[in-house]
Design a protein around this motif. Sequence first.
Motif, PDB file in Angstrom:
ATOM      1  N   TYR A  22       1.127  -1.126   0.044  1.00 33.60           N
ATOM      2  CA  TYR A  22      -0.118  -0.188   0.022  1.00 33.60           C
ATOM      3  C   TYR A  22       0.339   1.381   0.045  1.00 33.60           C
ATOM      4  O   TYR A  22       0.561   2.481  -0.576  1.00 33.60           O
ATOM      5  N   ARG A  23       2.332   1.170   0.594  1.00 30.40           N
ATOM      6  CA  ARG A  23       2.685   2.776   0.390  1.00 30.40           C
ATOM      7  C   ARG A  23       3.584   2.560  -0.975  1.00 30.40           C
ATOM      8  O   ARG A  23       3.624   3.223  -1.297  1.00 30.40           O
ATOM      9  N   SER A  24       3.812   1.587  -1.294  1.00 27.72           N
ATOM     10  CA  SER A  24       4.338   1.701  -2.272  1.00 27.72           C
ATOM     11  C   SER A  24       3.295   2.228  -3.569  1.00 27.72           C
ATOM     12  O   SER A  24       3.881   3.476  -4.678  1.00 27.72           O
ATOM     13  N   LEU A  30       1.092   9.742  -6.122  1.00 29.18           N
ATOM     14  CA  LEU A  30       1.914  10.654  -5.892  1.00 29.18           C
ATOM     15  C   LEU A  30       3.127  11.174  -6.954  1.00 29.18           C
ATOM     16  O   LEU A  30       2.897  12.073  -7.603  1.00 29.18           O
ATOM     17  N   VAL A  31       4.068   9.631  -6.972  1.00 28.79           N
ATOM     18  CA  VAL A  31       5.142  10.722  -8.041  1.00 28.79           C
ATOM     19  C   VAL A  31       4.395  10.363  -9.405  1.00 28.79           C
ATOM     20  O   VAL A  31       4.470  11.527 -10.294  1.00 28.79           O
ATOM     21  N   ASP A  32       2.697   9.662  -9.846  1.00 28.84           N
ATOM     22  CA  ASP A  32       2.060   9.974 -11.143  1.00 28.84           C
ATOM     23  C   ASP A  32       1.488  11.383 -11.272  1.00 28.84           C
ATOM     24  O   ASP A  32       1.738  12.109 -12.378  1.00 28.84           O
ATOM     25  N   ILE A  33       1.508  11.913 -10.130  1.00 26.23           N
ATOM     26  CA  ILE A  33       0.837  13.091  -9.494  1.00 26.23           C
ATOM     27  C   ILE A  33       1.630  14.137 -10.287  1.00 26.23           C
ATOM     28  O   ILE A  33       1.393  14.724 -10.544  1.00 26.23           O
ATOM     29  N   LEU A  34       2.757  14.043  -9.087  1.00 27.70           N
ATOM     30  CA  LEU A  34       3.756  15.029  -9.624  1.00 27.70           C
ATOM     31  C   LEU A  34       4.185  15.164 -11.063  1.00 27.70           C
ATOM     32  O   LEU A  34       4.676  16.899 -11.697  1.00 27.70           O
ATOM     33  N   TRP A  48     -10.344  14.913  -8.475  1.00 27.63           N
ATOM     34  CA  TRP A  48     -10.441  14.072  -8.892  1.00 27.63           C
ATOM     35  C   TRP A  48      -8.703  12.910  -7.608  1.00 27.63           C
ATOM     36  O   TRP A  48      -9.426  12.164  -7.769  1.00 27.63           O
ATOM     37  N   GLU A  49      -8.086  13.290  -8.807  1.00 30.29           N
ATOM     38  CA  GLU A  49      -6.420  12.810  -8.114  1.00 30.29           C
ATOM     39  C   GLU A  49      -6.785  13.604  -6.493  1.00 30.29           C
ATOM     40  O   GLU A  49      -6.292  12.110  -5.693  1.00 30.29           O
TER      41      GLU A  49
END
Length: 75
Positions: A22-24, A30-34, A48-49
Amino acid sequence: YIAITVYFVFKSRNLCEKTSQYRSKVIGYLVDILSNVLSIKLFNAIQWEKAILSRNLNTYNNAYQQRGIFFIKLV
């Protein structure tokens, strides 16, 4: 004694693996959002995000708490 130890080792290993998965997932999200922050702003997908991130964080938090409670009971 050995049977009890084996039981607790397998249970703790499963809880730790679930928590780390779950942490991964949260960190990957988060990396995808950034990396896609411009697209998110352009297409007005902030809410949505936020909803998806909140859901992922809640799932991780629940798994983390279950693991912590297990180890507290173990002591």
